[in-house]
Design an enzyme around this catalytic site. Structure first.
Site, PDB file in Angstrom:
ATOM      1  CE  LYS A  26       4.854  24.693  22.621  1.00  0.00           C
ATOM      2  NZ  LYS A  26       3.807  24.315  21.475  1.00  0.00           N
ATOM      3  CG  ASP A  81       7.709  26.298  20.112  1.00  0.00           C
ATOM      4  OD1 ASP A  81       7.055  27.184  19.900  1.00  0.00           O
ATOM      5  OD2 ASP A  81       7.278  25.068  19.864  1.00  0.00           O
TER       6      ASP A  81
HETATM    7  O1  C5P Z   1      11.521  25.878  14.191  1.00  0.00           O
HETATM    8  P1  C5P Z   1      11.389  24.685  14.657  1.00  0.00           P
HETATM    9  O2  C5P Z   1      12.560  23.682  14.456  1.00  0.00           O
HETATM   10  O3  C5P Z   1      10.732  24.393  15.795  1.00  0.00           O
HETATM   11  O4  C5P Z   1      10.321  24.103  13.591  1.00  0.00           O
HETATM   12  C1  C5P Z   1      10.252  22.604  13.377  1.00  0.00           C
HETATM   13  C2  C5P Z   1       9.477  22.295  12.039  1.00  0.00           C
HETATM   14  O5  C5P Z   1       8.021  23.003  12.139  1.00  0.00           O
HETATM   15  C3  C5P Z   1       9.782  23.362  10.694  1.00  0.00           C
HETATM   16  O6  C5P Z   1      10.864  22.806   9.974  1.00  0.00           O
HETATM   17  C4  C5P Z   1       8.439  23.377  10.060  1.00  0.00           C
HETATM   18  O7  C5P Z   1       8.334  22.295   9.012  1.00  0.00           O
HETATM   19  C5  C5P Z   1       7.559  23.546  11.027  1.00  0.00           C
HETATM   20  N1  C5P Z   1       7.023  24.782  11.416  1.00  0.00           N
HETATM   21  C6  C5P Z   1       6.324  25.689  10.535  1.00  0.00           C
HETATM   22  N2  C5P Z   1       6.054  26.955  10.569  1.00  0.00           N
HETATM   23  C7  C5P Z   1       6.219  27.416  11.922  1.00  0.00           C
HETATM   24  C8  C5P Z   1       7.030  26.908  13.039  1.00  0.00           C
HETATM   25  C9  C5P Z   1       7.539  25.322  12.595  1.00  0.00           C
HETATM   26  O8  C5P Z   1       6.086  25.061   9.145  1.00  0.00           O
HETATM   27  N3  C5P Z   1       5.938  28.734  12.198  1.00  0.00           N
END
Ligand code: C5P
Length: 300
Positions: free
Chosen positions: A8, A135
């Protein structure tokens, strides 16, 4: 079972203030583009994972791998044994801000669901996907969509036309949590619910690549540039090659440049290579569909 899931690009990424749960509220516009992860799921008494493709050695093969976690989560939800070997053929840059790991997880969910005959509904898969990462749901649905919440609450977005991209890839990845932490330090985000950019949504509805290029926006870009200042040169070179718009994709470090045509995307990519401002370049087009079965070795 072999499943393909797309990378993406965040055409727009509005980020709000960090919440008590550590996440940031988002309003993002995703476009799925034609770089793919291919996940092959094979029945096996010895569950495990292998990886091939550029920078495969940088992908963890232990239980921290998001595709393995996806297989385990699905097995648990469906009450089956996670007896599967997964092979990931990587076509999306590793740690590039293009959601390659999330595409792996989405593809693993679809592949294992087919392999085990667990018959999950689309909504159940989206829910499991959201548990794995912000994602992952988008990699399941693809096309163009607005993501709210952590980026996992999706609604389809109207988009016309085809968009051609030149992508500047860096060997040295950026850590998403670190980019968000830097965002907190230098900007912090505004209070209230972020909204998707109106000009961008309008440009996509009318299928006007010039207007889309002008409206590309990423609130995480200053943080990514703080951590990887050399990306400024990549952005400048792509702009000088006539890109309609340039931005860091998601949390970076991949630089996405919107071109006028497929041929122009090749020209922009060549300019990035010639100037030595990217370790690798790729061209891709979007929007494309989400995770889908592309092959099965099981006899019918
Ligand atoms: O959800 P995911 O594991 O992809 O996110 C990785 C990190 O990115 C999270 O632990 C967080 O620190 C940060 N994040 C965030 N806000 C979001 C998505 C991700 O702070 N909306």
């Amino acid at each position: 079972m072999c499943v393909r899931a797309p990378a993406k690009i965040n055409l727009g990424l509005a980020v709000g203030r960090r919440q008590a749960d550590g996440y940031h509220p988002l309003a993002t516009v995703f476009q799925a583009v034609s770089l793919y992860e291919e996940v092959t799921a094979t029945p096996s008494d010895e569950p495990g994972l292998t990886v091939s493709g550029p920078q495969a050695e940088r992908v963890p093969t232990d239980s921290s791998n998001l595709a393995l976690r996806a297989a385990h989560l699905l097995a648990e939800a469906a009450g089956v044994e996670p007896e599967v070997h997964l092979h990931l053929a990587k076509g999306v840059p590793v740690a590039g801000g293009m959601a390659g790991g999330s595409a792996d997880a989405a593809a693993a969910l679809v592949a294992c669901d087919a392999l085990w005959g667990t018959g999950m509904s689309r909504d159940q898969l989206l829910e499991l996907g959201a548990e794995l990462g912000s994602d992952v749901p988008f990699a399941l649905v693809g096309q163009t969509a607005v993501g709210r919440g952590r980026g996992h609450l999706l609604s389809p977005a109207m988009s016309r036309g085809e968009y051609h991209w030149a992508l500047g890839i860096q060997e040295q990845g950026l850590s998403t949590p670190q980019v968000y932490r830097t965002f907190d330090e230098i900007l912090g985000g505004v209070d209230g619910e972020p909204e998707p950019d109106r000009a961008l949504m309008q440009a996509l509805r009318s299928g006007d690549p010039e207007a889309v290029g002008a409206a590309l926006v990423n609130d995480l870009q200053p943080a990514a540039l703080e951590l990887a200042p050399h990306l400024v040169e990549t952005l400048v070179v792509a702009e000088e090659a006539g890109a309609l718009g340039v931005l860091v994709s998601g949390s970076g470090p991949t630089v996405a440049a919107l071109a006028r045509s497929q041929q122009h995307a090749t020209t922009v990519a060549a300019a990035m290579t010639a100037a030595g401002v990217a370790d690798d370049v790729r061209c891709a087009a979007g929007p494309v569909g989400g995770a889908r079965l592309v092959g099965s070795s099981v006899a019918h």
